[in-house]
Design a protein around this motif. Structure first.
Motif, PDB file in Angstrom:
ATOM      1  N   LYS A   1       6.134  12.951   0.241  1.00 29.05           N
ATOM      2  CA  LYS A   1       5.107  12.558   1.205  1.00 29.05           C
ATOM      3  C   LYS A   1       4.431  11.292   0.695  1.00 29.05           C
ATOM      4  O   LYS A   1       3.286  11.296   0.237  1.00 29.05           O
ATOM      5  N   ALA A   2       5.199  10.210   0.742  1.00 25.82           N
ATOM      6  CA  ALA A   2       4.712   8.902   0.316  1.00 25.82           C
ATOM      7  C   ALA A   2       5.308   7.846   1.219  1.00 25.82           C
ATOM      8  O   ALA A   2       6.514   7.865   1.499  1.00 25.82           O
ATOM      9  N   SER A   3       4.482   6.939   1.693  1.00 26.07           N
ATOM     10  CA  SER A   3       4.942   5.865   2.568  1.00 26.07           C
ATOM     11  C   SER A   3       4.488   4.528   2.003  1.00 26.07           C
ATOM     12  O   SER A   3       3.482   4.443   1.281  1.00 26.07           O
ATOM     13  N   PHE A   4       5.223   3.477   2.341  1.00 25.20           N
ATOM     14  CA  PHE A   4       5.021   2.163   1.733  1.00 25.20           C
ATOM     15  C   PHE A   4       4.819   1.129   2.836  1.00 25.20           C
ATOM     16  O   PHE A   4       5.642   1.006   3.740  1.00 25.20           O
ATOM     17  N   GLU A   5       3.734   0.367   2.722  1.00 28.70           N
ATOM     18  CA  GLU A   5       3.390  -0.617   3.749  1.00 28.70           C
ATOM     19  C   GLU A   5       3.136  -1.979   3.106  1.00 28.70           C
ATOM     20  O   GLU A   5       2.201  -2.131   2.313  1.00 28.70           O
ATOM     21  N   PRO A   6       3.948  -2.984   3.405  1.00 26.55           N
ATOM     22  CA  PRO A   6       3.648  -4.339   2.920  1.00 26.55           C
ATOM     23  C   PRO A   6       2.317  -4.819   3.504  1.00 26.55           C
ATOM     24  O   PRO A   6       2.007  -4.565   4.664  1.00 26.55           O
ATOM     25  N   CYS A   7       1.542  -5.528   2.662  1.00 26.60           N
ATOM     26  CA  CYS A   7       0.189  -5.925   3.068  1.00 26.60           C
ATOM     27  C   CYS A   7      -0.005  -7.432   3.051  1.00 26.60           C
ATOM     28  O   CYS A   7      -1.115  -7.918   2.841  1.00 26.60           O
ATOM     29  N   GLN A   8       1.060  -8.198   3.265  1.00 23.42           N
ATOM     30  CA  GLN A   8       0.917  -9.644   3.220  1.00 23.42           C
ATOM     31  C   GLN A   8       0.022 -10.179   4.325  1.00 23.42           C
ATOM     32  O   GLN A   8      -0.529 -11.278   4.219  1.00 23.42           O
ATOM     33  N   ASP A   9      -0.160  -9.415   5.414  1.00 24.40           N
ATOM     34  CA  ASP A   9      -1.066  -9.838   6.486  1.00 24.40           C
ATOM     35  C   ASP A   9      -2.465  -9.268   6.311  1.00 24.40           C
ATOM     36  O   ASP A   9      -3.354  -9.536   7.125  1.00 24.40           O
ATOM     37  N   THR A  10      -2.679  -8.466   5.259  1.00 27.07           N
ATOM     38  CA  THR A  10      -3.974  -7.827   5.020  1.00 27.07           C
ATOM     39  C   THR A  10      -4.682  -8.406   3.812  1.00 27.07           C
ATOM     40  O   THR A  10      -5.868  -8.760   3.887  1.00 27.07           O
ATOM     41  N   PHE A  11      -3.958  -8.517   2.685  1.00 28.29           N
ATOM     42  CA  PHE A  11      -4.559  -8.985   1.445  1.00 28.29           C
ATOM     43  C   PHE A  11      -3.959 -10.320   1.011  1.00 28.29           C
ATOM     44  O   PHE A  11      -2.770 -10.582   1.217  1.00 28.29           O
TER      45      PHE A  11
ATOM     46  N   ARG B   1       0.849  -1.180   0.000  1.00 26.75           N
ATOM     47  CA  ARG B   1       0.000   0.000   0.000  1.00 26.75           C
ATOM     48  C   ARG B   1       0.892   1.240   0.000  1.00 26.75           C
ATOM     49  O   ARG B   1       1.837   1.337   0.795  1.00 26.75           O
ATOM     50  N   ILE B   2       0.585   2.199  -0.899  1.00 29.42           N
ATOM     51  CA  ILE B   2       1.329   3.452  -0.967  1.00 29.42           C
ATOM     52  C   ILE B   2       0.398   4.569  -0.513  1.00 29.42           C
ATOM     53  O   ILE B   2      -0.642   4.823  -1.137  1.00 29.42           O
ATOM     54  N   SER B   3       0.746   5.211   0.582  1.00 25.88           N
ATOM     55  CA  SER B   3      -0.080   6.255   1.176  1.00 25.88           C
ATOM     56  C   SER B   3       0.652   7.593   1.119  1.00 25.88           C
ATOM     57  O   SER B   3       1.837   7.664   0.813  1.00 25.88           O
TER      58      SER B   3
ATOM     59  N   ASP C   1       9.348 -11.575  -5.335  1.00 29.33           N
ATOM     60  CA  ASP C   1      10.748 -11.206  -5.579  1.00 29.33           C
ATOM     61  C   ASP C   1      10.862  -9.804  -6.142  1.00 29.33           C
ATOM     62  O   ASP C   1      11.655  -8.978  -5.668  1.00 29.33           O
ATOM     63  N   GLU C   2      10.098  -9.530  -7.184  1.00 33.44           N
ATOM     64  CA  GLU C   2      10.204  -8.229  -7.840  1.00 33.44           C
ATOM     65  C   GLU C   2       9.587  -7.125  -6.984  1.00 33.44           C
ATOM     66  O   GLU C   2      10.074  -5.989  -6.978  1.00 33.44           O
ATOM     67  N   LEU C   3       8.523  -7.449  -6.244  1.00 33.61           N
ATOM     68  CA  LEU C   3       7.916  -6.437  -5.385  1.00 33.61           C
ATOM     69  C   LEU C   3       8.880  -6.001  -4.295  1.00 33.61           C
ATOM     70  O   LEU C   3       9.016  -4.805  -4.000  1.00 33.61           O
ATOM     71  N   ASN C   4       9.582  -6.948  -3.696  1.00 33.76           N
ATOM     72  CA  ASN C   4      10.564  -6.605  -2.667  1.00 33.76           C
ATOM     73  C   ASN C   4      11.709  -5.771  -3.241  1.00 33.76           C
ATOM     74  O   ASN C   4      12.204  -4.838  -2.590  1.00 33.76           O
ATOM     75  N   ALA C   5      12.134  -6.096  -4.465  1.00 31.01           N
ATOM     76  CA  ALA C   5      13.212  -5.328  -5.097  1.00 31.01           C
ATOM     77  C   ALA C   5      12.784  -3.889  -5.340  1.00 31.01           C
ATOM     78  O   ALA C   5      13.530  -2.945  -5.051  1.00 31.01           O
ATOM     79  N   SER C   6      11.575  -3.704  -5.859  1.00 26.81           N
ATOM     80  CA  SER C   6      11.093  -2.350  -6.114  1.00 26.81           C
ATOM     81  C   SER C   6      10.814  -1.600  -4.820  1.00 26.81           C
ATOM     82  O   SER C   6      11.099  -0.395  -4.719  1.00 26.81           O
ATOM     83  N   LEU C   7      10.266  -2.292  -3.841  1.00 28.26           N
ATOM     84  CA  LEU C   7       9.954  -1.633  -2.570  1.00 28.26           C
ATOM     85  C   LEU C   7      11.199  -1.021  -1.954  1.00 28.26           C
ATOM     86  O   LEU C   7      11.169   0.118  -1.457  1.00 28.26           O
ATOM     87  N   ALA C   8      12.306  -1.732  -1.987  1.00 28.85           N
ATOM     88  CA  ALA C   8      13.552  -1.206  -1.416  1.00 28.85           C
ATOM     89  C   ALA C   8      13.989   0.062  -2.141  1.00 28.85           C
ATOM     90  O   ALA C   8      14.441   1.030  -1.513  1.00 28.85           O
ATOM     91  N   GLN C   9      13.844   0.093  -3.463  1.00 31.49           N
ATOM     92  CA  GLN C   9      14.236   1.263  -4.234  1.00 31.49           C
ATOM     93  C   GLN C   9      13.267   2.423  -4.029  1.00 31.49           C
ATOM     94  O   GLN C   9      13.685   3.580  -3.882  1.00 31.49           O
ATOM     95  N   TRP C  10      11.980   2.137  -4.013  1.00 35.01           N
ATOM     96  CA  TRP C  10      10.988   3.200  -3.821  1.00 35.01           C
ATOM     97  C   TRP C  10      11.158   3.877  -2.477  1.00 35.01           C
ATOM     98  O   TRP C  10      11.078   5.096  -2.369  1.00 35.01           O
ATOM     99  N   ARG C  11      11.411   3.090  -1.457  1.00 34.11           N
ATOM    100  CA  ARG C  11      11.612   3.672  -0.128  1.00 34.11           C
ATOM    101  C   ARG C  11      12.875   4.536  -0.095  1.00 34.11           C
ATOM    102  O   ARG C  11      12.900   5.601   0.524  1.00 34.11           O
ATOM    103  N   LYS C  12      13.899   4.079  -0.772  1.00 32.14           N
ATOM    104  CA  LYS C  12      15.169   4.812  -0.758  1.00 32.14           C
ATOM    105  C   LYS C  12      15.015   6.198  -1.366  1.00 32.14           C
ATOM    106  O   LYS C  12      15.537   7.183  -0.828  1.00 32.14           O
ATOM    107  N   PHE C  13      14.283   6.298  -2.475  1.00 31.40           N
ATOM    108  CA  PHE C  13      14.184   7.567  -3.199  1.00 31.40           C
ATOM    109  C   PHE C  13      12.989   8.409  -2.769  1.00 31.40           C
ATOM    110  O   PHE C  13      12.801   9.510  -3.280  1.00 31.40           O
ATOM    111  N   ALA C  14      12.183   7.901  -1.834  1.00 30.36           N
ATOM    112  CA  ALA C  14      10.988   8.638  -1.410  1.00 30.36           C
ATOM    113  C   ALA C  14      11.215   9.451  -0.144  1.00 30.36           C
ATOM    114  O   ALA C  14      10.264   9.987   0.413  1.00 30.36           O
ATOM    115  N   VAL C  15      12.459   9.572   0.301  1.00 28.08           N
ATOM    116  CA  VAL C  15      12.723  10.237   1.585  1.00 28.08           C
ATOM    117  C   VAL C  15      12.313  11.710   1.570  1.00 28.08           C
ATOM    118  O   VAL C  15      12.024  12.295   2.619  1.00 28.08           O
ATOM    119  N   PHE C  16      12.250  12.324   0.382  1.00 24.99           N
ATOM    120  CA  PHE C  16      11.866  13.733   0.301  1.00 24.99           C
ATOM    121  C   PHE C  16      10.439  13.900  -0.239  1.00 24.99           C
ATOM    122  O   PHE C  16      10.036  15.003  -0.588  1.00 24.99           O
TER     123      PHE C  16
END
Length: 323
Positions: free
Chosen positions: A108-118, A33-35, A91-106
């Protein structure tokens, strides 16, 4: 395959022998989830799809690339209230998630894994629309369409080929129903035959999107603004630099090659490596796979899997036109 939301008993009861329409759990696919106020703006700068075109009744197929235009992930993007949901192979979701989080520090976007939700499931087969109605959905309007029911979302990936996102408790209940359930491999066979693919760990960062035919399945916008890797993707289109494509192949063999396994082509008396397996599935000694090969390959070319038994591979037609 990781089966975090499936019991061993439920998983063991799944079969490849189901006739007609079926539902298959896809536990190797996950959701994030991207909020945040910048979630759309940020993803617009990161992906090949035009996020501005996203609405409540559709989803987008897209790719996330590195700065050199090599693909980290192939994903599906949809709205979820004010948030965005991204669905992809783990595999690919985890790879992208790491990159998205790295470049989103500036941003207003946050990333939440939802394996326990969906939970993610697949629906496919002749008569899938009737099965969809049994689940309470109105069938989507067509490829790229999305229908919602309660807290679930149904994405039409191709003709009679769907991906279903459900709250995890609902998915677990569904597996105890009398609806026709099948093994994930049966859905993957259909995915391959529709010319669709996902990236497993050995192939992340190896291909530009056009090598995966993403331009042919509406996963690349050539009219949106700048995004990571755009220069390479545009060069492939406008300068004709791309010399490779994804092709569907079939063989009679008991082998099930892993992602990245080599495919060879015969040249006179010699065999030469010409491509790699992306995804493969073997059901009852019938192998189906999708592989990156030269884009001028033809059914007349002799191809084989590089392995001890080296089974001959037959080229099958793609269900869409390459451009």
């Amino acid at each position: 395959m990781h089966t975090s939301w499936l019991t061993a008993q439920s998983y063991g009861q799944l079969s490849n022998q189901v006739q007609g329409a079926f539902i298959a759990p896809l536990p190797a696919f996950e959701v994030i989830r991207i909020s945040g106020a910048d979630n759309r703006k940020y993803m617009q700068s990161q992906t090949t799809c035009d996020v501005d075109q996203l609405n409540a009744d559709s989803f987008l197929r897209g790719a996330h690339c590195d700065a050199k235009g090599k693909t980290w992930s192939v994903f599906h993007l949809l709205e979820h209230s004010d948030d965005l949901l991204v669905v992809a192979f783990r595999d690919e979701l985890n790879a992208s998630l790491a990159q998205w989080r790295k470049f989103a520090v500036f941003s207003k976007a946050s990333f939440e894994p939802c394996q326990d939700t969906f939970a993610v499931l697949g629906i496919a087969g002749e008569g899938a629309e009737q099965l969809i109605r049994q689940l309470g959905f109105t069938p989507p309007a067509g490829k790229g369409g999305l229908s919602r029911h309660n807290q679930s979302a149904l994405l039409q990936l191709a003709d009679q080929h769907y991906m279903l996102l459900m709250p995890k408790p609902d998915a677990i209940t569904l597996l105890d129903s009398t609806l026709p359930l099948a093994a994930p491999t049966l859905w993957l066979k259909q995915h391959i035959l529709h010319g669709l693919c996902y990236l497993e760990q050995p192939l992340i960062g190896e291909f530009v999107p056009q090598m995966l035919n993403l331009q042919a399945v509406d996963a690349i916008s050539f009219s949106k603004g700048c995004y990571l890797g755009q220069e390479t993707v545009a060069r492939m289109k406008y300068l004709g630099r791309n010399k490779r494509a994804a092709w569907i192949l079939q063989a009679e063999t008991d082998e099930a090659p892993a992602a990245g396994c080599d495919i060879e082509q015969q040249f006179n008396d010699n065999w030469r490596r010409v491509g790699q397996v992306i995804n493969a599935v073997n059901i009852n000694n019938q192998l189906w796979l999708i592989a990156v090969l030269p884009n001028d390959i033809t059914p007349a070319d002799s191809l084989r899997l590089k392995s001890d038994s080296a089974p001959a591979l037959q080229l099958l037609p793609l269900p869409y036109h390459l451009s």
